[in-house]
Each structure stands twice: as C-alpha cells, then as structure tokens.
Motif scaffolding. Structure first.
Motif, PDB file in Angstrom:
ATOM      1  N   ASN A 343       0.062  10.486  -5.093  1.00 54.00           N
ATOM      2  CA  ASN A 343       1.329  10.372  -4.356  1.00 54.00           C
ATOM      3  C   ASN A 343       1.096  10.035  -3.162  1.00 54.00           C
ATOM      4  O   ASN A 343       1.749  10.701  -2.150  1.00 54.00           O
ATOM      5  CB  ASN A 343       1.852  12.026  -4.447  1.00 54.00           C
ATOM      6  CG  ASN A 343       3.377  11.764  -4.192  1.00 54.00           C
ATOM      7  OD1 ASN A 343       3.632  12.835  -3.460  1.00 54.00           O
ATOM      8  ND2 ASN A 343       4.198  10.647  -4.352  1.00 54.00           N
ATOM      9  N   PRO A 344       0.087   9.118  -2.406  1.00 56.94           N
ATOM     10  CA  PRO A 344      -0.001   8.677  -1.293  1.00 56.94           C
ATOM     11  C   PRO A 344       1.495   7.603  -0.814  1.00 56.94           C
ATOM     12  O   PRO A 344       2.094   7.364  -1.718  1.00 56.94           O
ATOM     13  CB  PRO A 344      -1.251   7.886  -0.922  1.00 56.94           C
ATOM     14  CG  PRO A 344      -1.214   7.316  -2.297  1.00 56.94           C
ATOM     15  CD  PRO A 344      -0.687   8.494  -3.601  1.00 56.94           C
ATOM     16  N   PRO A 345       1.733   7.694   0.496  1.00 56.04           N
ATOM     17  CA  PRO A 345       2.807   6.924   0.891  1.00 56.04           C
ATOM     18  C   PRO A 345       2.679   5.344   0.656  1.00 56.04           C
ATOM     19  O   PRO A 345       1.570   5.025   0.435  1.00 56.04           O
ATOM     20  CB  PRO A 345       2.971   7.366   2.289  1.00 56.04           C
ATOM     21  CG  PRO A 345       1.525   7.551   2.797  1.00 56.04           C
ATOM     22  CD  PRO A 345       0.825   8.196   1.710  1.00 56.04           C
ATOM     23  N   GLY A 346       3.708   4.703   1.111  1.00 56.27           N
ATOM     24  CA  GLY A 346       3.700   3.017   1.071  1.00 56.27           C
ATOM     25  C   GLY A 346       3.797   2.533  -0.327  1.00 56.27           C
ATOM     26  O   GLY A 346       3.231   1.119  -0.390  1.00 56.27           O
ATOM     27  N   SER A 347       4.465   3.045  -1.287  1.00 55.24           N
ATOM     28  CA  SER A 347       5.038   2.353  -2.563  1.00 55.24           C
ATOM     29  C   SER A 347       6.048   1.118  -2.441  1.00 55.24           C
ATOM     30  O   SER A 347       5.900   0.217  -3.331  1.00 55.24           O
ATOM     31  CB  SER A 347       5.121   3.321  -3.486  1.00 55.24           C
ATOM     32  OG  SER A 347       5.799   2.717  -4.682  1.00 55.24           O
ATOM     33  N   GLY A 348       6.721   1.309  -1.340  1.00 54.84           N
ATOM     34  CA  GLY A 348       7.903   0.053  -1.221  1.00 54.84           C
ATOM     35  C   GLY A 348       9.242   0.754  -1.167  1.00 54.84           C
ATOM     36  O   GLY A 348       9.405   1.944  -1.084  1.00 54.84           O
ATOM     37  N   VAL A 349      10.114  -0.186  -0.784  1.00 53.95           N
ATOM     38  CA  VAL A 349      11.389   0.398  -0.740  1.00 53.95           C
ATOM     39  C   VAL A 349      12.419  -0.099  -1.796  1.00 53.95           C
ATOM     40  O   VAL A 349      12.498  -1.256  -2.139  1.00 53.95           O
ATOM     41  CB  VAL A 349      12.213  -0.274   0.780  1.00 53.95           C
ATOM     42  CG1 VAL A 349      13.542  -0.010   1.053  1.00 53.95           C
ATOM     43  CG2 VAL A 349      11.154   0.314   1.848  1.00 53.95           C
ATOM     44  N   GLU A 350      13.088   0.960  -2.350  1.00 55.68           N
ATOM     45  CA  GLU A 350      14.082   0.748  -3.297  1.00 55.68           C
ATOM     46  C   GLU A 350      15.308   0.075  -2.664  1.00 55.68           C
ATOM     47  O   GLU A 350      15.969   0.882  -1.899  1.00 55.68           O
ATOM     48  CB  GLU A 350      14.504   1.974  -4.223  1.00 55.68           C
ATOM     49  CG  GLU A 350      15.544   1.983  -5.267  1.00 55.68           C
ATOM     50  CD  GLU A 350      14.992   1.732  -6.581  1.00 55.68           C
ATOM     51  OE1 GLU A 350      15.741   1.782  -7.429  1.00 55.68           O
ATOM     52  OE2 GLU A 350      13.908   1.116  -6.445  1.00 55.68           O
ATOM     53  N   GLN A 351      15.841  -1.164  -3.095  1.00 61.04           N
ATOM     54  CA  GLN A 351      16.886  -1.681  -2.478  1.00 61.04           C
ATOM     55  C   GLN A 351      17.985  -2.444  -3.187  1.00 61.04           C
ATOM     56  O   GLN A 351      17.482  -2.880  -4.274  1.00 61.04           O
ATOM     57  CB  GLN A 351      16.373  -2.641  -1.267  1.00 61.04           C
ATOM     58  CG  GLN A 351      15.196  -3.446  -1.647  1.00 61.04           C
ATOM     59  CD  GLN A 351      14.438  -4.120  -0.350  1.00 61.04           C
ATOM     60  OE1 GLN A 351      15.063  -4.704   0.474  1.00 61.04           O
ATOM     61  NE2 GLN A 351      13.367  -3.584  -0.299  1.00 61.04           N
ATOM     62  N   ILE A 352      19.095  -2.454  -2.760  1.00 60.05           N
ATOM     63  CA  ILE A 352      20.099  -3.407  -3.524  1.00 60.05           C
ATOM     64  C   ILE A 352      20.381  -4.734  -2.639  1.00 60.05           C
ATOM     65  O   ILE A 352      20.551  -4.848  -1.547  1.00 60.05           O
ATOM     66  CB  ILE A 352      21.404  -2.445  -3.425  1.00 60.05           C
ATOM     67  CG1 ILE A 352      21.480  -1.364  -4.422  1.00 60.05           C
ATOM     68  CG2 ILE A 352      22.431  -3.477  -3.972  1.00 60.05           C
ATOM     69  CD1 ILE A 352      22.373  -0.554  -4.253  1.00 60.05           C
ATOM     70  N   TYR A 353      20.179  -5.755  -3.496  1.00 61.39           N
ATOM     71  CA  TYR A 353      20.293  -7.214  -2.715  1.00 61.39           C
ATOM     72  C   TYR A 353      21.662  -7.822  -3.281  1.00 61.39           C
ATOM     73  O   TYR A 353      22.150  -7.605  -4.530  1.00 61.39           O
ATOM     74  CB  TYR A 353      19.160  -8.206  -3.567  1.00 61.39           C
ATOM     75  CG  TYR A 353      17.863  -7.737  -3.098  1.00 61.39           C
ATOM     76  CD1 TYR A 353      17.257  -8.222  -1.927  1.00 61.39           C
ATOM     77  CD2 TYR A 353      16.895  -6.924  -3.873  1.00 61.39           C
ATOM     78  CE1 TYR A 353      16.010  -7.754  -1.426  1.00 61.39           C
ATOM     79  CE2 TYR A 353      15.675  -6.530  -3.356  1.00 61.39           C
ATOM     80  CZ  TYR A 353      15.276  -7.174  -2.435  1.00 61.39           C
ATOM     81  OH  TYR A 353      13.910  -6.699  -1.884  1.00 61.39           O
ATOM     82  N   MET A 354      22.244  -8.468  -2.407  1.00 67.17           N
ATOM     83  CA  MET A 354      23.395  -8.748  -2.449  1.00 67.17           C
ATOM     84  C   MET A 354      23.422 -10.457  -2.792  1.00 67.17           C
ATOM     85  O   MET A 354      22.534 -11.194  -2.113  1.00 67.17           O
ATOM     86  CB  MET A 354      24.244  -8.996  -1.392  1.00 67.17           C
ATOM     87  CG  MET A 354      24.766  -7.479  -0.822  1.00 67.17           C
ATOM     88  SD  MET A 354      25.810  -6.682  -1.894  1.00 67.17           S
ATOM     89  CE  MET A 354      26.049  -5.001  -1.176  1.00 67.17           C
ATOM     90  N   ASN A 355      24.200 -11.005  -3.742  1.00 70.12           N
ATOM     91  CA  ASN A 355      23.896 -12.688  -4.124  1.00 70.12           C
ATOM     92  C   ASN A 355      25.085 -13.169  -3.317  1.00 70.12           C
ATOM     93  O   ASN A 355      26.327 -12.998  -3.662  1.00 70.12           O
ATOM     94  CB  ASN A 355      24.273 -12.535  -5.730  1.00 70.12           C
ATOM     95  CG  ASN A 355      23.952 -13.912  -6.154  1.00 70.12           C
ATOM     96  OD1 ASN A 355      23.777 -14.902  -5.527  1.00 70.12           O
ATOM     97  ND2 ASN A 355      23.763 -14.088  -7.258  1.00 70.12           N
ATOM     98  N   LEU A 356      24.643 -14.037  -2.532  1.00 68.61           N
ATOM     99  CA  LEU A 356      25.525 -14.851  -1.847  1.00 68.61           C
ATOM    100  C   LEU A 356      26.285 -16.049  -2.531  1.00 68.61           C
ATOM    101  O   LEU A 356      27.231 -16.854  -2.085  1.00 68.61           O
ATOM    102  CB  LEU A 356      25.006 -15.340  -0.411  1.00 68.61           C
ATOM    103  CG  LEU A 356      24.530 -13.858   0.500  1.00 68.61           C
ATOM    104  CD1 LEU A 356      24.231 -14.684   1.805  1.00 68.61           C
ATOM    105  CD2 LEU A 356      25.779 -13.159   0.684  1.00 68.61           C
ATOM    106  N   ALA A 357      25.549 -16.388  -3.798  1.00 67.52           N
ATOM    107  CA  ALA A 357      25.957 -17.453  -4.674  1.00 67.52           C
ATOM    108  C   ALA A 357      26.916 -16.949  -5.614  1.00 67.52           C
ATOM    109  O   ALA A 357      26.943 -15.590  -5.955  1.00 67.52           O
ATOM    110  CB  ALA A 357      24.844 -18.341  -5.111  1.00 67.52           C
TER     111      ALA A 357
END
Length: 633
Positions: A343-357
């Motif tokens: 369980n160390p840090p640094g796995s990444g960021v869960e995020q929501i991406y917006m589609n501009l197309a």
C-alpha cells in the motif's frame, strides 16, 4: 547523482552559452517538438554501483542510484527479498501466480495504452535505467547512470551518452547492442508506427552508436528531463533483429507484439490476450542465479473483489494487482489472513475526462471526431457545474478509505509538482445557479436543454468494477440534481483499456461524453502523463481514426497556452522554474474542467505472506520492475 544538482549545474552551463545560442534556444521555444516519458524502476539489478545504497529494509536489492527531482518518499517494500533459492539455482522455485483483473492485451509497450500491458511487457523487456519512488536513478541495461563526472552528460545539455552492460543477450541468444537502442528510437519516432510512446522520444534528434556498448542520444534542444527516455514503461528496448521489418504502418502486425522476448528474467511462452500470459525463465538472463521462480503466470479477468479474495482468503494466487475495492469490503476480505496489503503512495489519480468532441455525430466514419464539437461540454460553465456537483469527499472516504484521498489536482506525484493554487467544492446550489445564468433551462422532467434546444444528456463510461460503479452512482446523483441526465456505462476492463484501434469502447476512442479511470504516473518529469492535453500537432497529438487513436489527447482539448508551457518545460533547465511550468499546466486543465480529479490513490495490491520482494513503484510498471528478485518462503 542528484538530478536537482544536475539541473542547477545545467542552468549554469546554459549561462555560459553564447548570446547567439541563447537567442536560438529562445526563438525555438514555440516550436519544440512534444515529448514524454514513462520512467520507472528496474526488474533485477545486476551490478551495484558503489555510490549510495538503499536501506536494506526499504526495498528489494537494487543498484545504487542517482536522484531525480521527485521529492517523494520511496514506496515502502512490504517485505525484504528473501535469500535466493537453496544452492543459488536459477528456477529453484516453482510457479508464481499473479492475478490482474485487467488482463494484458498486448506485449509491446510502445503500442500499449494501459498499465496492465506495461507490467506484462516488463517481465521480458527492460529499459536502460529505472527510477524509484525517491526519484533515484539506477542502471538496468546501462552499465552506469550518465553523469557529468563519467562524461555521460554533455556540457550543452543536449548529449547523453550511455555505456551499456557488456555481453548481454536477448532471450533468443542474439547479442544486445547499441543498435537495439537506436532502433527503438527509430521505431517509435516513425509517425506511421503510431506508437503511444512517441512523446518520450520525439525530443531526441538521433541516437548514435559509436560502438556496440555505447549509445549516444542527441536531443534537439537542452533536455532537463533526459532521463525520461529509455526509462521504465516507455523506455523498454526492443530487439532490432525481431522488429526491423515492422517499423511504420506494419508495426501492429508484428508477431513479437503477442510473443515478446527481451533481456529480462522471463520470456513469453504463451499469450491469450485478456486471459493468460505464461512465462518461462530466459535462459540467457545475465544474472545466473535469478530468477527464483521457474515459471510465471499472469491471469486476467474477473474483478477487483475476486482478485483480493484470491490472495487474502483462498491463497490461490501469490499476488493480485490494483485492488480497487470498496474500503469496507476490502477490510473484511483481508481478515482471511493469507496475505498482506501492499500500500505505498503514488498509484495515480482517479479522474473524469470531458469529451469536447461529439460522440453522437459521425464524420467520415468516425465518432468523437476532432472535426466535431460537443453540443454543451464545450462550454466551460457546464463543465464547472458538473465538477461542483461531485462529492469527492464522500467518494474518497466511503469508497477508498485508506487507499485514497480526495484531490483537486491531476498531478500529485512527485509531491513537489503538486499545485497549491487549486481547490474543489461540492455545491449543488451553486452549480444550478451557474447553469441557470448560462441559459440552460430545466424542463418539466427536471432535465435541462441548451439554448439551441439540445437535451442535456451524457453517457458516462468506465471499466467494470464494483467500486467504480458506486463512484458512477454518486456522480450521477449529483449531475441529475443539476439537470443533466446521466446514463451509466461500464465496459469490461480488457476492452476499455485495450490498445485495439478497432474497438469503439476503448478509452482512446472515447465515444462517450465523459469517461473515468485512474491515470498512473510515469516519471518524475511528467511528460508522458501531461501530453494527453497537448495539441500542437493535432494530426499526431489528438487521438483520431487517421492515427489509429494513438494520439494521447483523447479529450480533443486545444489550448495554445498549455502547448507553450509544455514546450517550455521540455527545455527549462532551472529546476524550480521547471516545476512551476508543470504546476501551471495542471492548473489550466483543472480550472478548465477538462479533467475532474477525484481521488489521489495509493497502491492497493495484495501479496501472499510467503512471497518476498514486491515493492510497487510509481515510476516503473508498478510491481514488475524487480520480479527477478522475488522469492518465496
């Protein structure tokens, strides 16, 4: 070697350049080619340089190292590597079984799009150098880390010379030479290859090979992040003799993509994409007493919950990756007592991406075409309202618990790149006011329409995962309350993260309105991570049919200021100024709500109590970097 010091020294070196040279550098800022890297840690460190030695209980044995400007704590190894097999015999152990509910789909890392594929590739292939969670650089195929002292770093900041380990062989017995290093650059740099790692290598003008154990990288401009190329996931070297006939448009037809072999501890025996990869020991691996296990298996499929149970409860597997499991459920599963949480840090960021197309409009046989515009997500006010309607604290606390924290930033690792200029807020009333004032009116059913009469509905996709489906439900609840109809879509992970350009449900094709996943980090200098918002050469940078959707910018975001900052960061040798450039890029993305960061995740893997060695790294294929050092009690 401390790269902070290197960058400072490089700044002084730049001051000594002629006024003409400085002017030339300044004039080219706006035209610098894009770059990126996925540096990371190493799978088995042969010779140990004598400079500094990591603490014995901090991580598995690795060569002494050079510091990159990471400024982050090293990921703690859960267990120090055990002694080698009895008698020191290679393959003295039996089989090590790894369960990845996102099954690998391709074994050529330069054509891959997902962490699962980089991990599977890294069992066989190796980079020249590796970078750990402390930002320390260690040699893998390189004999030593380039430095000013050993002549590896040129005074102009543009020439990096690698001395390679001698007498290294590919698994098929062919010699590994500098020609393989030069070929890898040529393979990736060829536009028709449509390599997903192109941004890593684009700053390199050429690779010279003065002799079989010397590779000289000539960068187009001063390169403060020189250590990004040939490091970690995107730095894996390809065998020239196996791939030389598959450069360009024919790249994806190479048999090697499905049956990779390299200089690493294992070679692929059999591969069923999305299902199972089996490996046997590389008979020509340069460390005669490694690896410990005679066979290695990566099983794909299932889900994160079953993967956790397979280690903690049943003990069927030795290691399970990416246990994105609801906090309460994971805690209960861990009571099975047969495994430990890594369980160390640094796995990444869960995020929501917006589609501009527009994913609902088809142009020349292509949905989400860069020639189209989304009917309402192109309005920053709509994106802002959608961000305000997301309860990030509840998502982090109730779903992730100790495995993640709510965050306002997409760039969180290394910590010295984390912006302090951003915030997040959960405010349904404010979100509704913004949409009201922008002219988006609610109908009788509570769903809004645009001023031109388009009903505001989004299709929101992610991979199939019980935790992610609960995330989706929480987000949908907020969006429905502000009058945006939300249809949830879940796609099997083996498809969603697939590199297949023919599948419309992959994240790269982005044929929905919004999508969610965790973006993992690649290098202390986040060129590859941040290139997904770069658009200076739209034909190459933006994912679309004409480039097999290999362009990393799948949101179709185009921003001249972002492009300028990105180009400048590639050549800015002053460490503090360089860090500020990346922070400014983060702020542009966040404040334009192109990506909505949700949770800064920790690694969440499971390992058998008897397994020794795994130590996930944010900068080198998670756990695969040191698989040659794994043992079992």
């Amino acid at each position: 070697m401390d790269l902070n010091q290197y960058n400072a020294d490089a700044a002084l070196a730049r001051q000594r350049l002629s006024r003409r040279a400085l002017l030339r550098v300044g004039l080219t800022l706006a035209a610098v080619p894009l770059a990126a890297a996925c540096g990371q840690q190493q799978p088995a460190a042969p010779a140990k340089p004598a400079e500094t030695k990591p603490a014995a209980d901090a991580k598995p044995a690795a060569p002494a190292a050079t510091s990159a400007p990471a400024g982050q704590a090293a990921p703690a190894a859960t267990t120090a590597p055990a002694a080698q097999a009895a008698g020191g015999a290679r393959g003295g152990g039996d089989v090590v079984r790894i369960l990845m509910w996102q099954g690998p789909t391709i074994l050529n890392p330069h054509l891959a799009t997902g962490t699962k594929d980089y991990i599977a590739s890294r069992m066989s292939l190796e980079p020249l150098i590796t970078i750990d969670g402390d930002g320390k650089i260690s040699p893998v195929l390189a004999a030593e880390v380039p430095s000013k002292e050993n002549g590896g770093i040129g005074a102009d900041g543009k020439t990096i010379t690698y001395k390679l380990k001698p007498n290294v062989k590919w698994a098929d017995g062919q010699p590994f030479t500098s020609e393989d290093v030069a070929f890898t650059h040529q393979f990736v740099a060829n536009r028709e290859t449509t390599a997903t790692s192109y941004a890593t290598y684009d700053p390199i003008e050429k690779v010279e090979t003065p002799d079989p154990t010397t590779a000289r990288l000539i960068f187009k401009d001063p390169a403060p992040g020189w250590y990004g190329a040939f490091a970690g996931s995107f730095g894996m070297v390809l065998p020239r003799h196996a791939m030389q006939d598959f450069v360009g448009a024919n790249a994806r037809n190479a048999p090697f993509n499905l049956k990779a072999f390299g200089t690493g501890p294992y070679m692929v025996e059999d591969f069923r994409p999305g299902d199972l990869v089996t490996y046997t020991v590389n008979p020509n691996y340069r460390e005669p007493n490694k690896p410990f296990f005679k066979r290695l298996e990566i099983k794909g499929g299932g889900d994160a919950v079953s993967a956790a149970r397979a280690v903690f409860e049943t003990g069927e597997f030795d290691y399970s990756w990416n246990l994105q499991v609801e906090a309460q459920v994971l805690e209960q599963i861990m009571r099975g007592g047969k495994g430990d949480l890594v369980n160390p840090p640094g796995s990444g960021v869960e995020q929501i991406y917006m589609n501009l197309a527009d994913p609902n409009q088809e142009i020349d046989g292509e949905r989400s075409s860069p020639k189209s515009q989304h009917p309402f997500l192109t309005d920053v006010k709509v994106r802002e309202a959608m961000a305000l309607a997301i309860d990030r604290d509840t998502i982090a606390k109730q779903l992730y618990g100790p495995t993640g924290d709510a965050t306002p930033n997409i760039l969180t690792t290394p910590t010295n790149l984390r912006s302090s200029n951003t915030t997040y807020e959960f405010n349904i009333d404010k979100a509704n006011r913004i949409l009201d004032e922008a002219g988006y009116r609610k109908g009788g059913d509570g769903i809004r329409t645009t001023p031109s009469g388009v009903r505001m509905k989004v299709v929101y996709s992610t991979s199939t995962n019980t935790l992610r489906q609960k995330e989706q439900a929480l987000v949908k609840d907020g969006w429905q309350k502000i009058g945006i109809e939300t249809e949830l879509k879940s796609v099997d992970a083996s498809i969603f993260f697939s590199g297949s350009p023919s599948n419309p449900d992959t994240l790269d094709r982005f044929e929905t309105d919004v999508q969610m996943f965790t973006s993992t980090f690649d290098n202390p200098v986040p060129k590859q991570y941040m290139v997904r918002f770069y658009s200076k050469d739209p034909a190459r940078d933006i994912g679309q049919k004409s480039n097999n959707w290999s362009g990393r910018n799948f949101t179709k975001f185009m921003n001249d200021e972002y492009n300028r900052l990105y180009d400048q960061a590639l050549i800015e040798v002053d460490p503090e100024k360089n860090r500020e450039l990346w922070k400014q890029m983060n702020d542009i993305v966040v404040n334009n709500y192109i990506s909505i960061p949700l949770v800064d995740r920790r690694f969440s893997d499971g390992k058998s109590k008897a397994l020794n060695g795994p130590a996930p790294s944010p900068f080198d294929c998670v756990f695969a970097w040191n698989v040659a050092d794994w043992t079992k009690a």
